[in-house]
Structure formats: C-alpha cells, structure tokens
Design an enzyme around this catalytic site. Structure first.
Site, mmCIF file in Angstrom:
data_model
loop_
_atom_site.group_PDB
_atom_site.id
_atom_site.type_symbol
_atom_site.label_atom_id
_atom_site.label_comp_id
_atom_site.label_asym_id
_atom_site.label_seq_id
_atom_site.Cartn_x
_atom_site.Cartn_y
_atom_site.Cartn_z
ATOM 1 N N ASP A 1 -7.306 -3.200 4.611
ATOM 2 C CA ASP A 1 -6.324 -4.171 4.103
ATOM 3 C C ASP A 1 -6.558 -5.584 4.661
ATOM 4 O OD1 ASP A 1 -4.841 -2.218 2.655
ATOM 5 O OD2 ASP A 1 -3.888 -1.589 4.520
ATOM 6 N N ASP B 1 -1.748 -1.483 6.786
ATOM 7 C CA ASP B 1 -1.837 -0.861 8.112
ATOM 8 C C ASP B 1 -3.246 -0.411 8.467
ATOM 9 O OD1 ASP B 1 -2.062 1.202 6.327
ATOM 10 O OD2 ASP B 1 -0.522 2.473 7.232
ATOM 11 N N ASP C 1 0.870 -1.169 0.000
ATOM 12 C CA ASP C 1 0.000 0.000 0.000
ATOM 13 C C ASP C 1 0.910 1.222 0.000
ATOM 14 O OD1 ASP C 1 -2.051 1.770 0.180
ATOM 15 O OD2 ASP C 1 -2.626 1.280 2.233
#
Length: 418
Positions: free
Chosen positions: A296, A292, A59
């Site tokens: 996700d 995080d 990400d």
C-alpha cells in the site's frame, strides 16, 4: 513624531496579528484531540486535507474486515486421491509464513514438518501464489486465476459461486514443472479449492454509513477476487458495491480510466493502487487512502491524506500522515470530524481577524479622502498610538477567536481558505 506614530498605528492595525499563532493553536488542539481517539498525527497539516476528503480508498483486509480469516471448508476435486490436509500442513511448515491467510490455513490444516521441502516459492503480490516442492511434485496454493492459468475457465463457475457467498477461494494444485524461476509455464492439475471467510468488523457498517451520509465516496481496492470483495462491500453498505472490476491484465491507461467508473477493484497490484489514486486526484478529488501492508506504500504516498493501521508494517507507519493506534476503522469518523472542526473554525477565526483589517483600512481611506476634517480641524487618523487598538485586539478579536477555535463544528469543508 505624531505622523510617524499615527502611520505606524495604521500599518499595525492592517496586519491580522495573531492569525498565524491562532491557526497553529487550532491545529495543535486538533492533534491533542485526535490523540484522545487513539490517532497519531505525524504531519500536522494533513488535518486540513482530512477535512476536505471526498473520496476514501480502503483495502478490504484489515479495514472492512478485522484481518482475521477462518477456513470454512474445502472442495476435494480429485475425490480422495490426495491427502489434502497433509499436503497443506507440509506446505505450511515449509513456508513458515505469518500473514492472516497462512494463520487460517495453519489453524484448520495444522503444521507438519515431517516431510522437508526440496524448494519453496514464497508468496508474491504479483504472481499471487506460493508453493513448495516435495520429491518430484510441486504443490502450488494461491488465487485460482493465477494458479490455473488457461484452464481456469473450466472452474470459473464453481469459484464464482463460492465468491458470491463472500468466501475467498484458494486453489491447491500440483505440477512436476521445475519452478526454480517461480514461474508457471503451463497449467498445473487442481487438487482442491479452499474456502476462507473474512471476519467483518462489527462497527464497519456504521462507519461506512457515516461516510455515505457525509458525502464521502468510498472505494474498495483489494488483491482478492473482485466478486468476493464486492459481496463483502455489499454487506457493510457501500454504495454501488456491485460495480466491480478485476484489474488483472489491464494496462496502466485502462486502470487510470477505470478509477472513476468503478467502486470495487479486485486483483490489484501495488503500482495499480497508485494509479487509481492518481487518477482520482487528476479528476479534482481529494483522496484519503488507508493501508496496512507494504503493497500500500505507493498509494499512501500518492494520496492527499494517508492513514495507516498500527498493526501494519513499520514501513507503512513511517510514510503515513495519520496512524490509527488501535487499528480500528471505527475511529475514522472521529478523525474526520476533528479535521472538519479544526479547519472550519480556522476559517471563521480568520474572517474575524480580517474584520479588524478592513475596519482599519476603511478608516485609512476616510482619512485620506478628508472625511474626518468635518469633525476635527486636522482630520487626522482616529488612532494615534498602537495601545489604543489594544481593546479591539482583546475584546473584538482575542477572546472571541479562542471560543471560535474550540467550538464543535462537523460541517463539511467547502471552498478554499483564501
């Protein structure tokens, strides 16, 4: 008695005794070494998967960038008709959000709660905007494509121009629609474009280069504009970073097909991250996923090896197999190297244990065929007591396997254990 003792000795010699114990010791040693690199291992067997990873999904925010954002400037589209700073400061006070984007807006525009909001629209990863109503006007702030709807094409060139500079562009718009259901039925009037810059981690380029040289393909999955994400990916040296796609409006099947064709994915929803990881796995890739945020979680659970940043949410840390306690992407090369060391050494150690097994198997075969009758009258098995194998166990297997377990080995893992 002699026959039973000899048979028992042969059977005992065929068993690679200690292999499981030494394998466990190698993995435990890997966990201890990783802890020195500020990495918490929550699933000991993920070390093997980590060593075999050939695709790493990242990400952008919090991984390539350090998670902090800075508002660089804003473009007033209505030429002073609206007090941009006051509007956004009121929105900041009404929403009270604590994410990195909200903090950047607060640092630049401030927080002014003098005008209370009648209604607020919290941010959602699906609609990609938030807002607040003051009097009869509702102010929306978020991704231009989602805020402006059909009228986005009029401003696409302006947005892409800023995105090509690596800026994240937010749109501030106003409407008199009733947004009690939080859905825009028609395009609001744009007021300003806000330009936000991500702070790239100073060690990101070096880390990306390590993965490129190690034969690990890196893919970037983000909810931001794909042009912006692509520009950031180029800066840190990700191969084929110009090969990007927006997943907005794509069906699940189209997302599945795009996973192998593109490197950078923008405007990605949580379920689409999971589909991308699943597609890569279906194409025989071993996938590691870093994240995080709660969006996700689906992808982390789908990945072969899931890695969370300690600065992320509690839910993410609880499902991840590895947690980077210092939230530093620069720790990843050390983590991968440790995984490779553990698994490569276990494979070499296993072969050493099997040497004894095949040695004893050969002696058993020669005994059965009567080979030893040429040298002794009864032609019996050479070892008649298990203690006679002790020297082999200690000096041929025991001591060498300890050194094999602890030696450095950064070679890429190939093949399968069996």
């Amino acid at each position: 008695y002699d026959t039973v003792s000899t048979t028992f000795t042969a059977l005992l010699g065929l068993i690679p005794s200690g292999l499981i114990r030494m394998t466990s010791a190698a993995l435990v040693l890997g966990v201890i070494r990783l802890s020195k690199h500020q990495t918490l291992v929550q699933d000991i067997y993920c070390i093997e998967m980590l060593a075999r990873v050939d695709v790493l999904c990242l990400d952008k925010t919090g991984t390539i960038t350090d998670g902090s954002m800075t508002v660089v400037n804003y473009i007033d589209l209505q030429r002073g008709k609206y007090d941009i700073k006051k509007v956004i400061s009121n929105i900041n006070a009404a929403l009270g959000e604590t994410n990195s984007t909200a903090k950047a807006l607060e640092n630049y525009f401030g927080v002014d709660g003098s005008e209370p909001a009648n209604q607020i629209i919290p941010f959602s990863s699906d609609r990609k905007y938030s807002g607040a109503m003051f009097g009869e006007d509702t102010y929306i702030i978020g991704a231009p494509e989602f805020v402006l709807k059909s009228s986005f094409e009029k401003y696409a060139a302006m947005v892409n121009e800023e995105a090509n500079k690596g800026y994240r562009v937010l749109c501030l718009a106003v409407t008199k629609q009733d947004l009690s259901n939080s859905k825009l039925t028609r395009a609001p009037k744009p007021i300003a474009f806000i330009l936000i810059e991500d702070q790239i981690r100073p060690d990101a380029s070096e880390t990306i280069r390590y993965f490129r040289e190690s034969g690990v393909e890196v893919k970037v999955i983000s909810g931001d504009n794909p042009v912006t994400v692509s520009e950031v990916a180029k800066r840190v040296g990700i191969a084929s970073a110009e090969n990007y796609i927006s997943l907005d409006g794509l069906t699940d099947d189209e997302v599945y097909d795009a996973a192998m064709k593109y490197t950078v994915f923008g405007r990605v929803k949580p379920n689409q991250k999971q589909i991308i990881v699943k597609s890569l796995k279906d194409h025989k890739k071993t996938v590691a996923m870093t994240g995080d945020g709660v969006n996700d979680i689906l992808a982390l659970k789908e990945a072969d090896c899931s890695i969370a940043m300690a600065s992320g949410s509690d839910a993410v840390r609880s499902v991840a197999q590895l947690v980077l306690l210092d939230s530093s992407f620069a720790s990843m090369p050390k983590v991968v190297d440790e995984g490779r060391r553990a698994i490569n050494n276990v494979q070499q150690m296993a072969m050493l244990f099997l040497v004894k097994t095949f040695f004893i198997l050969t002696l058993v075969f020669l005994t059965i065929t009567g080979f030893f009758k040429k040298f002794s009258g009864d032609g019996s098995f050479p070892f008649t007591n298990p203690t006679q194998l002790l020297m082999i166990e200690i000096f041929v297997i025991g001591i060498p396997s300890v050194f094999l377990t602890i030696q450095p080995n950064k070679n890429r893992v190939s093949g399968h254990f069996l």
